[in-house]
Scaffold this motif. Structure first.
Motif, PDB file in Angstrom:
ATOM      1  N   SER A  52       3.872 -11.474  -7.481  1.00  0.00           N
ATOM      2  CA  SER A  52       5.131 -11.491  -8.222  1.00  0.00           C
ATOM      3  C   SER A  52       5.473 -10.121  -8.824  1.00  0.00           C
ATOM      4  CB  SER A  52       5.073 -12.549  -9.319  1.00  0.00           C
ATOM      5  OG  SER A  52       3.938 -12.319 -10.126  1.00  0.00           O
ATOM      6  N   LEU A  53       4.535  -9.164  -8.689  1.00  0.00           N
ATOM      7  CA  LEU A  53       4.776  -7.801  -9.191  1.00  0.00           C
ATOM      8  C   LEU A  53       4.471  -6.803  -8.073  1.00  0.00           C
ATOM      9  CD1 LEU A  53       3.139  -7.810 -12.762  1.00  0.00           C
ATOM     10  CD2 LEU A  53       5.566  -7.598 -12.222  1.00  0.00           C
ATOM     11  N   GLN A  56       1.895  -3.699  -7.966  1.00  0.00           N
ATOM     12  CA  GLN A  56       1.018  -3.733  -9.141  1.00  0.00           C
ATOM     13  C   GLN A  56      -0.225  -4.528  -8.763  1.00  0.00           C
ATOM     14  OE1 GLN A  56       1.771  -1.899 -11.854  1.00  0.00           O
ATOM     15  NE2 GLN A  56       3.624  -1.328 -10.737  1.00  0.00           N
ATOM     16  N   PRO A 208       6.093 -13.235 -14.197  1.00  0.00           N
ATOM     17  CA  PRO A 208       5.140 -12.515 -13.343  1.00  0.00           C
ATOM     18  C   PRO A 208       3.870 -12.096 -14.087  1.00  0.00           C
ATOM     19  CG  PRO A 208       7.361 -11.690 -13.010  1.00  0.00           C
ATOM     20  CD  PRO A 208       7.421 -12.612 -14.192  1.00  0.00           C
ATOM     21  N   PHE A 209       3.984 -11.772 -15.371  1.00  0.00           N
ATOM     22  CA  PHE A 209       2.806 -11.428 -16.181  1.00  0.00           C
ATOM     23  C   PHE A 209       1.864 -12.622 -16.257  1.00  0.00           C
ATOM     24  CE2 PHE A 209       0.464 -11.573 -20.132  1.00  0.00           C
ATOM     25  CZ  PHE A 209       0.038 -10.278 -20.371  1.00  0.00           C
ATOM     26  N   ALA A 212       0.105 -12.985 -13.192  1.00  0.00           N
ATOM     27  CA  ALA A 212      -0.928 -11.945 -13.055  1.00  0.00           C
ATOM     28  C   ALA A 212      -2.179 -12.279 -13.851  1.00  0.00           C
ATOM     29  CB  ALA A 212      -0.371 -10.592 -13.513  1.00  0.00           C
ATOM     30  N   SER A 281       7.389  -7.641 -17.256  1.00  0.00           N
ATOM     31  CA  SER A 281       7.116  -7.943 -15.851  1.00  0.00           C
ATOM     32  C   SER A 281       8.355  -8.451 -15.106  1.00  0.00           C
ATOM     33  CB  SER A 281       5.981  -8.958 -15.756  1.00  0.00           C
ATOM     34  OG  SER A 281       6.293 -10.136 -16.474  1.00  0.00           O
ATOM     35  N   TYR A 284      10.769  -5.638 -14.318  1.00  0.00           N
ATOM     36  CA  TYR A 284      10.238  -4.837 -13.209  1.00  0.00           C
ATOM     37  C   TYR A 284      10.446  -5.571 -11.885  1.00  0.00           C
ATOM     38  CZ  TYR A 284       6.643  -2.728 -10.193  1.00  0.00           C
ATOM     39  OH  TYR A 284       5.973  -2.136  -9.146  1.00  0.00           O
ATOM     40  N   ALA A 285      10.085  -6.873 -11.887  1.00  0.00           N
ATOM     41  CA  ALA A 285      10.184  -7.650 -10.651  1.00  0.00           C
ATOM     42  C   ALA A 285      11.631  -7.732 -10.162  1.00  0.00           C
ATOM     43  CB  ALA A 285       9.610  -9.048 -10.871  1.00  0.00           C
ATOM     44  N   LYS A 288      12.415  -4.481  -8.442  1.00  0.00           N
ATOM     45  CA  LYS A 288      11.662  -4.305  -7.199  1.00  0.00           C
ATOM     46  C   LYS A 288      12.191  -5.216  -6.089  1.00  0.00           C
ATOM     47  CE  LYS A 288       8.435  -1.208  -7.548  1.00  0.00           C
ATOM     48  NZ  LYS A 288       8.241  -0.099  -6.623  1.00  0.00           N
ATOM     49  N   TYR A 320       5.741  -1.022 -16.105  1.00  0.00           N
ATOM     50  CA  TYR A 320       4.954  -1.064 -14.861  1.00  0.00           C
ATOM     51  C   TYR A 320       5.418   0.019 -13.892  1.00  0.00           C
ATOM     52  CZ  TYR A 320       3.684  -5.451 -16.970  1.00  0.00           C
ATOM     53  OH  TYR A 320       3.231  -6.390 -17.871  1.00  0.00           O
TER      54      TYR A 320
END
Ligand code: PBG
Length: 335
Positions: A52-53, A56, A208-209, A212, A281, A284-285, A288, A320
């Motif tokens: 999901s990241l 990373q 996503p965090f 993770a 997160s 960032y996702a 991306k 990130y």
């Protein structure tokens, strides 16, 4: 119309080329503004991408050192550590949150002995260690404030003892900053700082965090809303920040970033304290995955995002994208 006088002010003169645009630029982002959050796992030679990241990884401590080396080379100011504890997802595992031989203390020691100049920020919260993913000790979904604070104090002392530069309570329990500050001072850690997640919202952007760290599923219907803030509120954020500053926070944080620029602006303007923003997160996702679909240019979007933080008053940016940004800036990237 008299074209000789029109328009009287021509704003575009100062936008004519890169050189003049650079000269009149009001805000800049530098590599030194950046802190890179990293997920750590047990083992050796592990570097596993987090789906999901994109780009990373969950890394073992040996690989963490490679990342630290790259951060130093690029001029990034610090690393923020988050644990991915695989084996322990039961109540007893909370003891691991202050085990001096645990994953995070070993990661801190490895970092500080190899790269003493790189700042190490550690997460003070129990979500990596609880079976349900809550940041504290829960009793049927009700997170118990004072009991949790007692554990957070032990976690903070443990991290300080291992060499952390800043402990960063992200748990949103009441009264934890003053208790942690006193405990640090009483243990002789007068130079270990506290970066308080003061205005941390119950956001949809932490997904996503939680993927993770493996703390995804069992939060219950209220999620973290009984301790993290309602996204509708801003005056309450100012109250939270005032409390944390009075309790001894050295740096305050607003989190997430882009959707909370108004909060960041008000916090910095009102308190004039070092203020951090966490580009989380989900933010960032979003960038991306949008870039992967060809919808946006990631490089431009990430620099633009960082500038929005600087404009709104951030001194420190957790992201990130830190390594990506540092590489762009080191190549004199012009948005
Ligand atoms: C929990 C913690 C979270 C994040 C940082 N610390 C998740 C949560 O509150 O559930 C989120 C960071 C991110 O989404 O990048 N202690």
């Amino acid at each position: 119309m008299n074209s000789g006088n029109f328009p009287t002010t021509r704003m575009r003169r100062n936008r004519k080329n890169n050189a003049i645009r650079n000269l009149v630029q009001e805000n800049i982002v530098t590599v030194h503004d950046l802190v890179y959050p990293v997920f750590v796992v047990e083992g050796n030679n592990r570097r596993e991408e987090i789906k999901s990241l994109p780009n990373q990884y969950r890394v073992s401590i040996d690989k963490l050192l490679d990342i630290a080396h790259e951060c130093i080379e690029l001029g990034i100011s610090g690393i923020a550590l988050f644990p991915m504890i695989e084996t322990v997802k039961n109540e007893a595992s909370m003891l691991d949150s202050f085990n001096p031989d645990g994953l995070i203390p070993r990661a801190i020691k490895a970092l500080k002995s190899n790269y003493p100049e790189l700042l190490v920020f550690t997460d003070i919260a129990l979500d990596g260690y609880t079976h349900d993913g809550h940041d504290g000790v829960s009793d049927n979904g009700d997170v118990l404030n004072d009991l949790t604070v007692d554990l957070l104090i032990k976690q903070a002392i443990c991290h300080a003892h291992s060499g952390a530069d800043f402990v960063c309570p992200s748990d949103m329990m009441d009264g934890r900053i003053v208790k942690i500050r006193k405990a640090l001072d009483n243990s002789g850690f007068i130079n270990v700082g506290i970066m308080a997640y003061s205005a941390k919202y119950a956001s949809s952007l932490y997904g996503p965090f939680r993927d993770a760290t493996g703390a995804m599923s069992k939060l219950g219907v209220q999620g973290k809303k009984t301790y993290q803030m309602n996204p509708a509120n801003v005056e309450e954020a100012l109250h939270e920040v005032a409390l944390d500053i009075n309790e001894g926070a050295d740096i305050v944080m607003v989190k997430p970033g882009t959707l909370y620029l108004d909060v960041l602006y008000r916090v910095r303007t009102m308190f004039k304290k070092p203020t951090a923003i966490y580009h989380v997160s989900g933010e960032y996702a979003m960038l991306k995955f949008a870039a992967q679909s060809g919808i946006i240019d990631y490089n431009r979007a990430i620099i633009e995002t960082m500038l929005s933080f600087k404009r709104a008053g951030a001194n420190i940016i957790w992201t990130y994208s830190a390594i990506d940004i540092a590489k762009l800036l080191n190549h004199r990237y012009n948005l």
